[in-house]
Motif scaffolding. Sequence first.
Motif, PDB file in Angstrom:
ATOM      1  N   TYR A  86       0.803  -1.194   0.060  1.00 31.28           N
ATOM      2  CA  TYR A  86       0.009  -0.080   0.100  1.00 31.28           C
ATOM      3  C   TYR A  86       1.067   1.205  -0.023  1.00 31.28           C
ATOM      4  O   TYR A  86       0.786   2.258  -0.790  1.00 31.28           O
ATOM      5  N   ASP A  87       1.805   1.320   0.878  1.00 31.84           N
ATOM      6  CA  ASP A  87       2.926   2.404   0.982  1.00 31.84           C
ATOM      7  C   ASP A  87       3.437   2.544  -0.531  1.00 31.84           C
ATOM      8  O   ASP A  87       3.856   3.772  -0.958  1.00 31.84           O
ATOM      9  N   ALA A  88       3.735   1.275  -1.140  1.00 33.49           N
ATOM     10  CA  ALA A  88       4.359   1.723  -2.613  1.00 33.49           C
ATOM     11  C   ALA A  88       3.651   2.324  -3.412  1.00 33.49           C
ATOM     12  O   ALA A  88       3.883   2.982  -4.356  1.00 33.49           O
ATOM     13  N   ILE A  89       2.297   2.117  -3.435  1.00 35.38           N
ATOM     14  CA  ILE A  89       1.348   2.584  -4.264  1.00 35.38           C
ATOM     15  C   ILE A  89       1.233   4.149  -3.978  1.00 35.38           C
ATOM     16  O   ILE A  89       1.222   4.767  -4.900  1.00 35.38           O
ATOM     17  N   ARG A  90       1.310   4.472  -2.695  1.00 29.23           N
ATOM     18  CA  ARG A  90       0.944   5.868  -2.320  1.00 29.23           C
ATOM     19  C   ARG A  90       2.356   6.751  -2.689  1.00 29.23           C
ATOM     20  O   ARG A  90       2.293   7.894  -3.168  1.00 29.23           O
ATOM     21  N   ASP A  91       3.374   6.074  -2.931  1.00 28.72           N
ATOM     22  CA  ASP A  91       4.911   6.643  -3.430  1.00 28.72           C
ATOM     23  C   ASP A  91       4.699   6.770  -4.890  1.00 28.72           C
ATOM     24  O   ASP A  91       5.498   7.555  -5.329  1.00 28.72           O
ATOM     25  N   SER A  92       4.308   6.139  -5.825  1.00 26.11           N
ATOM     26  CA  SER A  92       3.806   6.233  -7.147  1.00 26.11           C
ATOM     27  C   SER A  92       2.570   6.470  -7.614  1.00 26.11           C
ATOM     28  O   SER A  92       2.544   6.496  -8.958  1.00 26.11           O
ATOM     29  N   CYS A 266       1.111  15.817   1.342  1.00 25.81           N
ATOM     30  CA  CYS A 266      -0.363  15.144   1.325  1.00 25.81           C
ATOM     31  C   CYS A 266      -0.430  13.699   0.669  1.00 25.81           C
ATOM     32  O   CYS A 266      -1.477  13.084   0.740  1.00 25.81           O
ATOM     33  N   TYR A 267       0.759  13.630   0.060  1.00 27.38           N
ATOM     34  CA  TYR A 267       0.805  12.103  -0.906  1.00 27.38           C
ATOM     35  C   TYR A 267       1.262  10.984   0.069  1.00 27.38           C
ATOM     36  O   TYR A 267       0.724  10.063  -0.073  1.00 27.38           O
ATOM     37  N   SER A 268       1.792  11.286   1.265  1.00 30.94           N
ATOM     38  CA  SER A 268       2.664  10.314   2.052  1.00 30.94           C
ATOM     39  C   SER A 268       1.546   9.399   2.712  1.00 30.94           C
ATOM     40  O   SER A 268       0.313   9.785   3.118  1.00 30.94           O
ATOM     41  N   SER A 269       1.947   8.160   2.923  1.00 28.88           N
ATOM     42  CA  SER A 269       0.929   7.109   3.609  1.00 28.88           C
ATOM     43  C   SER A 269       0.904   7.536   5.031  1.00 28.88           C
ATOM     44  O   SER A 269      -0.008   7.081   5.800  1.00 28.88           O
ATOM     45  N   SER A 270       1.575   8.371   5.611  1.00 30.09           N
ATOM     46  CA  SER A 270       1.523   8.782   6.899  1.00 30.09           C
ATOM     47  C   SER A 270       0.791  10.150   7.068  1.00 30.09           C
ATOM     48  O   SER A 270       0.635  10.727   8.196  1.00 30.09           O
ATOM     49  N   HIS A 271       0.111  10.888   6.003  1.00 29.76           N
ATOM     50  CA  HIS A 271      -0.446  12.017   6.057  1.00 29.76           C
ATOM     51  C   HIS A 271      -1.965  11.367   6.689  1.00 29.76           C
ATOM     52  O   HIS A 271      -2.273  10.301   6.467  1.00 29.76           O
ATOM     53  N   ALA A 272      -2.440  12.321   7.421  1.00 30.28           N
ATOM     54  CA  ALA A 272      -3.723  12.016   8.295  1.00 30.28           C
ATOM     55  C   ALA A 272      -4.939  11.483   7.268  1.00 30.28           C
ATOM     56  O   ALA A 272      -5.547  10.549   7.704  1.00 30.28           O
ATOM     57  N   PHE A 273      -4.944  12.034   6.067  1.00 32.92           N
ATOM     58  CA  PHE A 273      -6.012  11.406   5.318  1.00 32.92           C
ATOM     59  C   PHE A 273      -5.705   9.943   4.898  1.00 32.92           C
ATOM     60  O   PHE A 273      -6.894   9.151   5.069  1.00 32.92           O
ATOM     61  N   GLU A 276      -6.137   7.675   7.922  1.00 37.03           N
ATOM     62  CA  GLU A 276      -7.613   7.552   8.347  1.00 37.03           C
ATOM     63  C   GLU A 276      -8.295   6.385   7.224  1.00 37.03           C
ATOM     64  O   GLU A 276      -9.434   5.681   7.540  1.00 37.03           O
ATOM     65  N   LEU A 277      -7.937   6.731   5.922  1.00 34.80           N
ATOM     66  CA  LEU A 277      -8.511   5.892   4.799  1.00 34.80           C
ATOM     67  C   LEU A 277      -8.175   4.451   5.226  1.00 34.80           C
ATOM     68  O   LEU A 277      -8.922   3.334   5.311  1.00 34.80           O
ATOM     69  N   TRP A 278      -6.731   4.200   5.427  1.00 29.92           N
ATOM     70  CA  TRP A 278      -6.113   2.911   5.710  1.00 29.92           C
ATOM     71  C   TRP A 278      -6.880   2.157   7.165  1.00 29.92           C
ATOM     72  O   TRP A 278      -7.412   1.223   6.928  1.00 29.92           O
ATOM     73  N   ASN A 279      -7.128   2.843   8.292  1.00 35.40           N
ATOM     74  CA  ASN A 279      -7.811   2.334   9.337  1.00 35.40           C
ATOM     75  C   ASN A 279      -9.060   2.285   8.923  1.00 35.40           C
ATOM     76  O   ASN A 279      -9.510   1.018   9.581  1.00 35.40           O
ATOM     77  N   HIS A 280      -9.886   2.946   8.210  1.00 34.91           N
ATOM     78  CA  HIS A 280     -11.362   2.640   7.996  1.00 34.91           C
ATOM     79  C   HIS A 280     -11.322   1.295   7.048  1.00 34.91           C
ATOM     80  O   HIS A 280     -12.171   0.237   7.431  1.00 34.91           O
ATOM     81  N   ILE A 281     -10.592   1.322   6.071  1.00 33.96           N
ATOM     82  CA  ILE A 281     -10.483  -0.050   5.426  1.00 33.96           C
ATOM     83  C   ILE A 281     -10.257  -1.275   6.326  1.00 33.96           C
ATOM     84  O   ILE A 281     -10.737  -2.243   6.141  1.00 33.96           O
ATOM     85  N   LYS A 282      -9.107  -0.975   7.081  1.00 38.35           N
ATOM     86  CA  LYS A 282      -8.799  -2.118   8.056  1.00 38.35           C
ATOM     87  C   LYS A 282      -9.893  -2.511   8.756  1.00 38.35           C
ATOM     88  O   LYS A 282     -10.094  -3.915   9.164  1.00 38.35           O
TER      89      LYS A 282
END
Length: 351
Positions: A86-92, A266-273, A276-282
């Motif tokens: 998932y983090d790799a997708i966020r980076d690219s 704002c692109y980073s997987s550590s950004h709040a958005f 929150e998205l990752w936690n919601h899906i989890k």
Amino acid sequence: MDTVPTSSVKQLHALIEEAVADDKELKLGLKNLHQGYPNETLERFLKARDGNISKAFKMLIDCLHWRANNDIDNILSKLIEPKESYDAIRDSQLIGLTGYCKQGRPVFAIGVGLSGYDKAPLDKYVQSHIQINEYRDRIILPQATKRVGHYVGTCLKILDMSNLKLSALNRLKILTVISTVDDLNYPEKTDIYYIVNPPYIFSACWQVVRPLLQERTKRKIRVLQGCGKDELLKVMDSHVLPFFCQSDSKRGGSSKGSKNEATDDCYSSSHAFHVELWNHIKQQSYASSKCVGPAPQKSFHVEVPEPDAELQTIECALETALVKLADGSTANGKGNGDALNGMSSLSVSDE
């Protein structure tokens, strides 16, 4: 078309209600699609088909079948695992929510020039894109509606063209797939596309593409000079500006390494958005597994219909233009940078 007659909405509503009456899956899809605002949703599909009721009906029914056939209504419970993937997708696949405009619409930043789409299979990028769409429509927009006290059903997008190169030809396929998904299943969800930090290659592509666009689409695209800060501040506060619009000296890329990395990037997987998205899906995934039991992870695949004629024409025109630019730069013994410098006479304008 800017406005849709109430009579057209009523006719389309009657047709849709009859079509989904005996189908639970289509009913669920329609409910997730309109989020309690059916008329506004029907208006979007009518606008996308220039007010033609029969064409809007077909478009909406096709969308509902697409949702049912691809389990879109449950996509927010499908984790992209492991987390490193998932983090790799966020980076690219660079996209992030930076805040809300003065009218309460969410503002998304997209790094067009720097998105490589080269760290995961195509299906994963499509899955991630649809999950962001669904999270926007089911979570972000309803929250925005509640916050401002009136319906908010659309967003603004700021497209950063920094670092756009001739190699963009390699990404046309995936960009066409994603555009097709949006055009056919999430129509009229973006009010304005702001183009910022446009390099010379964008000028060449824009000159090719603009004449092919429908007037409705042209009115949504605004090409700004430089980072676009002054124009953007007319519609959003300074803290909503993505980092690449803060000043012309800080253009594009990622803000990794800055003092406020998690806030700025704002692109980073550590950004709040994205957290929150990752936690919601989890959480949704965990709730789903408790109900039906754990299921083996399998590849997620979405059927993507053929793009409509307009998008096909644009894709072909872009491909031809980029190939000619690449051939020209090769014949002249120039790399991307030299080729772009040679295009300095081209001007960028939204007129």
